[in-house]
Motif scaffolding. Structure first.
Motif, PDB file in Angstrom:
ATOM      1  N   MET A   6      54.270  67.682  28.450  1.00  0.00           N
ATOM      2  CA  MET A   6      53.881  67.762  29.802  1.00  0.00           C
ATOM      3  C   MET A   6      52.692  68.199  30.247  1.00  0.00           C
ATOM      4  O   MET A   6      51.870  67.775  30.945  1.00  0.00           O
ATOM      5  N   HIS A   7      51.903  69.118  29.074  1.00  0.00           N
ATOM      6  CA  HIS A   7      50.667  69.421  29.358  1.00  0.00           C
ATOM      7  C   HIS A   7      49.585  68.392  29.281  1.00  0.00           C
ATOM      8  O   HIS A   7      48.524  68.550  29.903  1.00  0.00           O
ATOM      9  N   MET A   8      49.713  67.332  28.736  1.00  0.00           N
ATOM     10  CA  MET A   8      49.006  66.269  28.551  1.00  0.00           C
ATOM     11  C   MET A   8      48.516  65.674  29.829  1.00  0.00           C
ATOM     12  O   MET A   8      47.444  65.379  30.179  1.00  0.00           O
ATOM     13  N   LEU A   9      49.688  65.787  31.011  1.00  0.00           N
ATOM     14  CA  LEU A   9      49.425  65.298  32.343  1.00  0.00           C
ATOM     15  C   LEU A   9      48.310  66.323  33.110  1.00  0.00           C
ATOM     16  O   LEU A   9      47.535  65.796  33.864  1.00  0.00           O
ATOM     17  N   ARG A  10      48.535  67.635  32.714  1.00  0.00           N
ATOM     18  CA  ARG A  10      47.638  68.439  33.223  1.00  0.00           C
ATOM     19  C   ARG A  10      46.130  68.196  32.603  1.00  0.00           C
ATOM     20  O   ARG A  10      45.261  68.308  33.380  1.00  0.00           O
ATOM     21  N   HIS A  11      45.990  67.946  31.397  1.00  0.00           N
ATOM     22  CA  HIS A  11      44.833  67.617  30.866  1.00  0.00           C
ATOM     23  C   HIS A  11      43.960  66.415  31.479  1.00  0.00           C
ATOM     24  O   HIS A  11      42.818  66.282  31.903  1.00  0.00           O
ATOM     25  N   SER A  12      45.011  65.553  31.727  1.00  0.00           N
ATOM     26  CA  SER A  12      44.593  64.161  32.125  1.00  0.00           C
ATOM     27  C   SER A  12      44.031  64.419  33.716  1.00  0.00           C
ATOM     28  O   SER A  12      42.996  63.963  34.114  1.00  0.00           O
ATOM     29  N   TYR A  13      44.820  65.129  34.355  1.00  0.00           N
ATOM     30  CA  TYR A  13      44.462  65.380  35.688  1.00  0.00           C
ATOM     31  C   TYR A  13      43.229  66.095  35.844  1.00  0.00           C
ATOM     32  O   TYR A  13      42.165  65.736  36.919  1.00  0.00           O
ATOM     33  N   ALA A  14      42.935  67.101  35.216  1.00  0.00           N
ATOM     34  CA  ALA A  14      41.529  67.739  35.307  1.00  0.00           C
ATOM     35  C   ALA A  14      40.241  66.664  34.691  1.00  0.00           C
ATOM     36  O   ALA A  14      39.316  66.829  35.638  1.00  0.00           O
ATOM     37  N   THR A  15      40.628  65.972  33.610  1.00  0.00           N
ATOM     38  CA  THR A  15      39.619  65.063  33.093  1.00  0.00           C
ATOM     39  C   THR A  15      39.496  63.807  34.280  1.00  0.00           C
ATOM     40  O   THR A  15      38.338  63.641  34.473  1.00  0.00           O
ATOM     41  N   HIS A  16      40.446  63.531  34.788  1.00  0.00           N
ATOM     42  CA  HIS A  16      40.093  62.324  35.824  1.00  0.00           C
ATOM     43  C   HIS A  16      39.538  62.857  37.071  1.00  0.00           C
ATOM     44  O   HIS A  16      38.534  62.170  37.621  1.00  0.00           O
ATOM     45  N   LEU A  17      39.705  63.994  37.679  1.00  0.00           N
ATOM     46  CA  LEU A  17      38.886  64.707  38.692  1.00  0.00           C
ATOM     47  C   LEU A  17      37.652  64.892  38.334  1.00  0.00           C
ATOM     48  O   LEU A  17      36.765  64.607  39.280  1.00  0.00           O
ATOM     49  N   LEU A  18      37.296  65.333  37.035  1.00  0.00           N
ATOM     50  CA  LEU A  18      35.981  65.506  36.705  1.00  0.00           C
ATOM     51  C   LEU A  18      35.160  64.197  36.809  1.00  0.00           C
ATOM     52  O   LEU A  18      34.090  64.207  37.200  1.00  0.00           O
ATOM     53  N   GLU A  19      35.968  63.127  36.220  1.00  0.00           N
ATOM     54  CA  GLU A  19      35.353  61.840  36.103  1.00  0.00           C
ATOM     55  C   GLU A  19      35.086  61.140  37.486  1.00  0.00           C
ATOM     56  O   GLU A  19      33.975  60.313  37.814  1.00  0.00           O
ATOM     57  N   GLN A  20      35.707  61.586  38.449  1.00  0.00           N
ATOM     58  CA  GLN A  20      35.528  61.234  39.759  1.00  0.00           C
ATOM     59  C   GLN A  20      34.257  62.031  40.335  1.00  0.00           C
ATOM     60  O   GLN A  20      33.866  61.843  41.746  1.00  0.00           O
ATOM     61  N   GLY A  21      33.924  63.029  39.833  1.00  0.00           N
ATOM     62  CA  GLY A  21      32.731  63.821  40.353  1.00  0.00           C
ATOM     63  C   GLY A  21      33.033  65.035  40.989  1.00  0.00           C
ATOM     64  O   GLY A  21      32.111  65.818  41.763  1.00  0.00           O
ATOM     65  N   THR A  22      34.324  65.695  40.760  1.00  0.00           N
ATOM     66  CA  THR A  22      34.729  66.799  41.526  1.00  0.00           C
ATOM     67  C   THR A  22      34.124  67.840  40.731  1.00  0.00           C
ATOM     68  O   THR A  22      33.850  68.104  39.638  1.00  0.00           O
ATOM     69  N   ASP A  23      33.624  68.895  41.582  1.00  0.00           N
ATOM     70  CA  ASP A  23      32.827  70.022  41.300  1.00  0.00           C
ATOM     71  C   ASP A  23      33.816  70.921  40.080  1.00  0.00           C
ATOM     72  O   ASP A  23      34.849  71.099  40.244  1.00  0.00           O
ATOM     73  N   LEU A  24      33.249  71.465  39.028  1.00  0.00           N
ATOM     74  CA  LEU A  24      33.976  72.088  37.780  1.00  0.00           C
ATOM     75  C   LEU A  24      34.240  73.428  38.534  1.00  0.00           C
ATOM     76  O   LEU A  24      35.543  73.651  38.084  1.00  0.00           O
ATOM     77  N   ARG A  25      33.566  74.151  39.462  1.00  0.00           N
ATOM     78  CA  ARG A  25      34.346  75.337  39.902  1.00  0.00           C
ATOM     79  C   ARG A  25      35.620  75.181  40.612  1.00  0.00           C
ATOM     80  O   ARG A  25      36.576  75.774  40.886  1.00  0.00           O
ATOM     81  N   PHE A  26      35.496  73.904  41.311  1.00  0.00           N
ATOM     82  CA  PHE A  26      36.640  73.526  42.295  1.00  0.00           C
ATOM     83  C   PHE A  26      38.037  73.127  41.195  1.00  0.00           C
ATOM     84  O   PHE A  26      39.162  73.604  41.619  1.00  0.00           O
ATOM     85  N   ILE A  27      37.776  72.399  40.110  1.00  0.00           N
ATOM     86  CA  ILE A  27      38.804  72.304  39.267  1.00  0.00           C
ATOM     87  C   ILE A  27      39.307  73.503  38.668  1.00  0.00           C
ATOM     88  O   ILE A  27      40.440  73.560  38.451  1.00  0.00           O
ATOM     89  N   GLN A  28      38.322  74.617  38.273  1.00  0.00           N
ATOM     90  CA  GLN A  28      38.850  75.721  37.891  1.00  0.00           C
ATOM     91  C   GLN A  28      39.898  76.296  39.017  1.00  0.00           C
ATOM     92  O   GLN A  28      40.994  76.925  38.464  1.00  0.00           O
ATOM     93  N   GLU A  29      39.365  76.377  40.363  1.00  0.00           N
ATOM     94  CA  GLU A  29      40.550  76.847  41.039  1.00  0.00           C
ATOM     95  C   GLU A  29      41.736  76.262  41.052  1.00  0.00           C
ATOM     96  O   GLU A  29      43.053  76.642  41.349  1.00  0.00           O
ATOM     97  N   LEU A  30      41.707  74.824  41.096  1.00  0.00           N
ATOM     98  CA  LEU A  30      43.081  74.097  41.115  1.00  0.00           C
ATOM     99  C   LEU A  30      43.730  74.422  40.053  1.00  0.00           C
ATOM    100  O   LEU A  30      45.176  74.377  40.023  1.00  0.00           O
TER     101      LEU A  30
END
Length: 389
Positions: A331-355
């Protein structure tokens, strides 16, 4: 008066209280046989009952005036058992753990040390996961020491033990880090030694990258699930980047459709956080709620209460098989995928850290190594070669 020395053993997938006595004690057999759950073991050559206070009290009443009960061995088992239960964080022991209690009991000094160790971890409010892992590592050392007191070990002896774990037991770098942290806690927090133990050698962790699904694979994964509850479970995990423990402990009240947020309570490090509620997920959850009517937890087991972590892992394992996905990951792979896909969409790294609820940005940075970077039309130099294929 005759004496019966009660014993403890594991039989037919459960712990038992053994009641051994000579076969010619017919009067004792006569009062034991009618007791609830009493049985005869051919392998142990004795009568037995389940290991519980209720059954012990029943045996004690039945044998009153007929035989004296010697409970010394039973009490010793129960003392050791209590320590092992602190390790497993379960209500009862497995066959393997029961065998450890009987064959590798802790000395009186080390049993007392373990109890102080466990109680201080609880007092400091550490998570149940940390309690379990620290107790497991410390209990393993205490079993190995036999009669020797852990409190008397020198720094050099602790280092030798850690080296032995690596070379003889094949501990990974991450596993050694856990063992070091557990031993540091005992010697510094429980025993009050100086911080010299912070200098214990720690092998460098390998810089491995997480397995990540492509967006098309996530679509296939979710699309293959026909069970509405299982589909909602996977969509919730992916849409909010949740750890599996956070996912199964979500409550109905944590879904705020007015503010479009999900309240993640007491995540890792006992920290709350808010994550956006996906409109797509909300539609699915509304349909799911109308059909399943969860009372407290968003996802509940068949008998109520929070959905099991193992059950959640089985859901994604089945979904991966159905989708033909062979990448390793739970299940943790979905968490990894979520973070990676957000980053690829241009989401700020600090915001991803908070999420994600990461304490340090360095934990989040590793997703930059798996995210696809560069312009969308970036081509490999190989594609510029004129090859006759």
């Amino acid at each position: 008066m005759r004496t019966i020395q009660l014993i403890a053993f594991y039989h037919r997938r459960a712990e038992r209280i053994g009641i051994p006595f000579p076969k010619d004690w017919a009067d004792v057999v006569a009062v034991l046989r009618p007791l609830k759950d009493v049985a005869w073991s051919r392998t142990r050559n004795c009568w037995y009952v389940p290991l519980s206070q209720v059954h012990f009290d029943a045996v004690k009443r039945a044998l009153h005036g007929k035989a004296h009960l010697d409970t010394q061995l039973l009490k010793q088992y129960l003392e050791q058992r209590k320590a092992c239960l602190g390790v497993t964080d379960a209500e009862r022991l497995s066959s393997a753990r029961s065998r450890i209690v009987q064959e590798q009991p802790l000395s009186a000094d080390n049993l007392a040390a373990f109890n102080r160790f466990r109680d201080l971890i609880k007092l400091k409010g550490y998570s149940s996961s940390t309690l379990r892992t620290y107790c497991t590592e410390f209990h393993a050392l205490l079993r190995l020491l036999g009669p020797r007191a852990a409190a008397g070990l020198t720094r050099e002896q602790v280092q030798s033990y850690l080296l032995w774990l690596m070379q003889q037991r094949g501990y990974s770098e991450a596993h050694i880090h856990t063992a070091v942290n557990a031993l540091k806690f005992f010697y510094e927090q429980v025993e009050g030694r100086s911080k010299e133990f912070y200098d214990l050698p720690r092998p460098k962790k390998p810089q491995t990258l997480p397995n990540v699904l492509a967006t098309s694979e996530v679509e296939e994964l979710i699309g293959r699930i026909r069970n509405l509850k299982h589909r909602a479970l996977l969509m919730t995990a992916y849409s909010a980047g949740l750890r599996v423990s956070e996912l199964v402990h979500l409550k109905v009240r944590d879904i705020d459709s007015k503010r479009m947020t999900i309240h993640v309570r007491l995540g890792k490090g006992k920290k709350d956080r808010m994550v956006p509620l996906s409109p797509t997920l909300l539609k699915v959850l509304r349909v799911y709620f109308r059909e399943y009517r969860p009372r407290e937890y968003l996802f509940e087991g068949e008998k109520g209460g929070a959905y099991g972590v193992r059950s959640a892992q089985e859901v994604i394992a089945a979904a991966k098989r159905a989708a033909g996905i062979t990448k390793k990951g739970s299940m943790h792979m979905l968490r990894h995928s979520y973070a990676t896909h957000l980053l690829e969409q241009g989401t700020d790294l600090r915001f991803i850290q908070e999420l994600l609820g990461h304490h340090q940005i360095t934990t989040t940075v590793r997703y930059t190594h798996v995210a696809i970077k560069g312009p969308a039309n970036l081509r490999s130099p190989l594609d510029s070669l004129r090859l006759d294929l």
